[in-house]
Design an enzyme around this catalytic site. Structure first.
Site, PDB file in Angstrom:
ATOM      1  N   LYS A 141       0.741  -1.187   0.021  1.00 57.99           N
ATOM      2  CA  LYS A 141      -0.050  -0.048  -0.155  1.00 57.99           C
ATOM      3  C   LYS A 141       0.819   1.365  -0.098  1.00 57.99           C
ATOM      4  O   LYS A 141       2.046   1.079   0.291  1.00 57.99           O
ATOM      5  CB  LYS A 141      -1.021   0.105   1.171  1.00 57.99           C
ATOM      6  CG  LYS A 141      -0.281   0.127   2.501  1.00 57.99           C
ATOM      7  CD  LYS A 141      -1.050   0.573   3.638  1.00 57.99           C
ATOM      8  CE  LYS A 141      -0.994   2.345   3.687  1.00 57.99           C
ATOM      9  NZ  LYS A 141      -0.317   2.637   5.164  1.00 57.99           N
ATOM     10  N   HIS A 171      -0.559  -5.256   5.719  1.00 54.50           N
ATOM     11  CA  HIS A 171      -0.032  -5.965   6.568  1.00 54.50           C
ATOM     12  C   HIS A 171      -1.014  -6.328   7.870  1.00 54.50           C
ATOM     13  O   HIS A 171      -0.577  -7.304   8.575  1.00 54.50           O
ATOM     14  CB  HIS A 171       1.513  -5.346   7.206  1.00 54.50           C
ATOM     15  CG  HIS A 171       1.317  -4.197   8.268  1.00 54.50           C
ATOM     16  ND1 HIS A 171       0.806  -2.976   7.833  1.00 54.50           N
ATOM     17  CD2 HIS A 171       1.423  -4.259   9.251  1.00 54.50           C
ATOM     18  CE1 HIS A 171       0.805  -2.376   8.767  1.00 54.50           C
ATOM     19  NE2 HIS A 171       1.118  -2.939   9.833  1.00 54.50           N
ATOM     20  N   LYS A 175      -1.973  -9.837  10.610  1.00 57.99           N
ATOM     21  CA  LYS A 175      -1.878  -9.886  12.111  1.00 57.99           C
ATOM     22  C   LYS A 175      -2.839 -11.012  12.573  1.00 57.99           C
ATOM     23  O   LYS A 175      -3.792 -11.144  12.041  1.00 57.99           O
ATOM     24  CB  LYS A 175      -2.556  -8.419  12.595  1.00 57.99           C
ATOM     25  CG  LYS A 175      -1.352  -7.156  12.325  1.00 57.99           C
ATOM     26  CD  LYS A 175      -2.146  -6.104  12.748  1.00 57.99           C
ATOM     27  CE  LYS A 175      -1.253  -4.871  12.410  1.00 57.99           C
ATOM     28  NZ  LYS A 175      -0.189  -4.603  13.579  1.00 57.99           N
ATOM     29  N   GLU A 209      -2.712   5.432  17.955  1.00 63.58           N
ATOM     30  CA  GLU A 209      -1.489   5.469  18.118  1.00 63.58           C
ATOM     31  C   GLU A 209      -0.787   6.628  18.697  1.00 63.58           C
ATOM     32  O   GLU A 209      -1.380   7.624  18.693  1.00 63.58           O
ATOM     33  CB  GLU A 209      -0.806   5.308  16.525  1.00 63.58           C
ATOM     34  CG  GLU A 209      -1.055   4.204  15.772  1.00 63.58           C
ATOM     35  CD  GLU A 209      -0.376   4.207  14.581  1.00 63.58           C
ATOM     36  OE1 GLU A 209       0.571   3.237  14.458  1.00 63.58           O
ATOM     37  OE2 GLU A 209      -0.871   5.063  13.564  1.00 63.58           O
ATOM     38  N   ASP A 228      -4.177   6.509   4.803  1.00 61.60           N
ATOM     39  CA  ASP A 228      -2.950   5.947   5.386  1.00 61.60           C
ATOM     40  C   ASP A 228      -3.611   4.435   6.370  1.00 61.60           C
ATOM     41  O   ASP A 228      -3.097   3.337   6.221  1.00 61.60           O
ATOM     42  CB  ASP A 228      -2.117   6.627   6.401  1.00 61.60           C
ATOM     43  CG  ASP A 228      -1.091   6.159   7.030  1.00 61.60           C
ATOM     44  OD1 ASP A 228      -0.350   5.415   6.404  1.00 61.60           O
ATOM     45  OD2 ASP A 228      -0.853   6.251   8.150  1.00 61.60           O
ATOM     46  N   HIS A 233      -6.166  -0.635   6.070  1.00 65.79           N
ATOM     47  CA  HIS A 233      -6.124  -1.531   7.432  1.00 65.79           C
ATOM     48  C   HIS A 233      -7.692  -1.667   8.089  1.00 65.79           C
ATOM     49  O   HIS A 233      -7.992  -2.859   8.327  1.00 65.79           O
ATOM     50  CB  HIS A 233      -5.212  -1.077   8.225  1.00 65.79           C
ATOM     51  CG  HIS A 233      -3.894  -0.808   7.668  1.00 65.79           C
ATOM     52  ND1 HIS A 233      -3.487  -1.637   6.662  1.00 65.79           N
ATOM     53  CD2 HIS A 233      -2.751   0.210   7.751  1.00 65.79           C
ATOM     54  CE1 HIS A 233      -2.032  -1.362   6.197  1.00 65.79           C
ATOM     55  NE2 HIS A 233      -1.798  -0.310   6.965  1.00 65.79           N
ATOM     56  N   LYS A 331      -3.093   9.689  15.051  1.00 65.10           N
ATOM     57  CA  LYS A 331      -1.617   9.768  15.577  1.00 65.10           C
ATOM     58  C   LYS A 331      -1.596  10.682  16.760  1.00 65.10           C
ATOM     59  O   LYS A 331      -2.622  11.524  17.025  1.00 65.10           O
ATOM     60  CB  LYS A 331      -0.745  10.338  14.419  1.00 65.10           C
ATOM     61  CG  LYS A 331      -0.927   9.384  12.987  1.00 65.10           C
ATOM     62  CD  LYS A 331       0.208   8.539  13.107  1.00 65.10           C
ATOM     63  CE  LYS A 331       0.513   7.930  11.659  1.00 65.10           C
ATOM     64  NZ  LYS A 331       0.743   6.364  12.052  1.00 65.10           N
TER      65      LYS A 331
END
Ligand code: BG6
Length: 477
Positions: A141, A171, A175, A209, A228, A233, A331
């Site tokens: 990505k 990814h 997980k 995060e 993002d 995701h 974030k």
């Protein structure tokens, strides 16, 4: 493939950060586990030779792969060779001679703007043609930055590669929690019978995060949180919760089911009601003062990039009629906290009082576990209730943790396409977020203090009676 036949794993962009920090450590661990046999060819324009490439890989392993001795290294390094070249047909033709008819994976560890050029040049050099072993192409990505650019990239890739040869890395699909969402759902009889609008009130997917830009300003300021994290995701996590059970575990069957639920997502016609965005201002995280996004090095002082995004989705099918799915990620929030939380409806008649909420929570961060919030009688003379939590970590203490890259790289070399989105999944995910991107090209994100829960505006998404779970919300007894 016959046993013992040579296969090659070619990393295009082998001198970059992705190779150093993630790909080679994952390959090395798989090799230690005796799961990896492919030769690794590092390909880059740098003036390197085998020795230089090996030295570079070793340094990365020392930093990211834990302890290993000289003996292990001496054996492992014989798998590694380097090929110098640009992303041109001519240079790739030299690589083609080196590969011959071996089965090969081409991993594009490159800036996304170069995916199309690299894939086309590889194909022109004959490297996508199936004359001997398999030929696979891996792209990371971001897959485009909106629906139109994703479609343009698809056309470029498909000029030389068939869809079945393309592996798109997300990814999150490697997980443990992502994989467990389906395994836990589909192996426990009591869950499938309540997995619908009749019993589930809402689903909240949170990925919070504490980190900020981590030096990725060039990419991030162009991307923002929606592109993002949410388009890919979190959309994948949503899909795994909402899809219908497939009849088989075959990749095509999984892709069909995942695409179908994405297609059923109601188009967002009013982003004001269904999406929220924010940008972090200065604040304090774990006792440390951090600067605001606009004060970060290299970020233009007028940047309107969102560092927090939240979405409400509705699925127009029988199973999910009326159930809101909330997705959010940001974030510089107060803690690293990630979960997929399923909120059940309360029992129809509160014999023992009201407010007996059940949750089923797939925790991802800070640790991975499943929690079920249930109610039982409080021991004693009175007939009162209390909350209990049935909790189980996925892993037993002594069990090893596998990284998402280990899972997914192994799947690539084994030719298992199930944990990689097919193009129509990516396309549908863009279709869902595109109207929000258009709407967000105007106006500015709401500012939120670093170290908190994100922008106030996210509460606007909640339907009556609902509220976002707090980050780190305790689910202890
Ligand atoms: C990446 C995003 O894909 O995923 C990052 O680009 C984000 O911004 C990261 O921090 C989160 O994933 P993980 O596995 O590192 O928690």
């Amino acid at each position: 493939m016959a046993q013992g036949e040579t296969t090659m794993f070619v990393i295009i962009g082998a001198s970059g950060d992705l190779t150093y920090r993630l790909l080679m450590p994952a390959i090395f661990r798989l090799w230690q586990l005796k799961q990896w046999t492919s030769l690794v060819v590092g390909y880059a324009p740098d003036d390197w030779d085998d020795a230089k490439f090996r030295g570079h890989v070793r340094q990365g392993l020392e930093e990211f792969a834990g302890d290993f001795g000289d003996d292990a290294w001496n054996e492992f390094e014989t798998l590694l060779t380097f090929c110098r070249g640009e992303l041109t047909m001519n240079d790739f033709s030299r690589l083609a001679r080196q590969i011959g008819s071996a089965g090969a994976v081409f991993y594009l560890a490159l800036p996304p703007a170069l995916f199309g050029t690299a894939a086309q040049a590889l194909a022109q050099a004959g490297l996508s043609a199936l004359s001997g072993g398999y030929r696979r192409l891996v792209v990371e990505k971001p897959i485009g930055r909106d629906l139109a650019s994703a479609e343009a990239l698809r056309r470029q890739l498909h000029e030389g590669w068939r869809e079945e040869q393309i592996y798109r890395m997300d990814h999150f699909l490697g997980k443990e929690t992502a994989q467990n969402l389906l395994v836990f759902r589909l192996t426990n009889r009591f869950l499938e019978s309540i997995w619908d609008a009749e019993h589930i009130r809402s689903v909240q997917i949170t990925y919070a995060e504490t980190i900020g830009l981590e030096g990725r300003w060039r990419y991030y300021d162009q991307a923002g949180a929606l592109r993002d994290m949410l388009q890919n995701h979190l959309m994948q996590l949503f899909t795994l919760v909402a899809m219908d059970p497939p009849a088989t575990w075959a990749a095509e069957s999984l892709h069909n089911h995942r695409t179908e639920v994405l297609r059923a997502v109601r188009p967002i016609t009013n982003p004001e009601e269904n999406a929220a965005r924010g940008q972090y201002a200065a604040g304090i995280i774990a006792g440390r003062t951090v600067c605001g996004y606009l004060q970060e090095e290299h970020i233009p002082s007028q940047s309107r990039t969102e560092t927090f995004a939240a979405l409400k989705l509705k699925v127009d099918n029988w199973r999910w009629h009326g159930v809101p799915f909330y997705l959010r990620s940001g974030k510089r929030l107060g803690m690293d906290w990630a979960e997929v939380a399923i909120e059940l409806k309360e029992v129809p008649r509160g014999l023992f009082g009201e407010g007996h909420k059940n949750w089923l929570i797939f925790r991802m961060k800070p640790d991975e576990a499943i929690d079920m919030v249930v109610w039982s009688k409080e021991p004693g003379l009175a007939l009162s209730t209390r909350q209990r939590v049935l909790s189980t970590p996925y892993r037993r203490e002594q069990e090893r943790e596998y990284s998402a890259y280990e899972q997914l790289l192994l799947a690539v070399v084994q030719g298992d396409r199930s944990p990689f989105p097919r193009y129509d999944e990516v396309e549908e995910a863009w279709r869902i977020v595109d109207p929000i991107l258009t709407s967000w090209s105007q106006g500015s994100p709401e500012s939120y203090a670093a170290g908190g829960e994100g922008p106030q505006g996210q509460s606007r998404l909640m339907e009556s009676g609902g509220q976002w779970r707090q980050l780190g919300e305790s689910v202890t007894d």
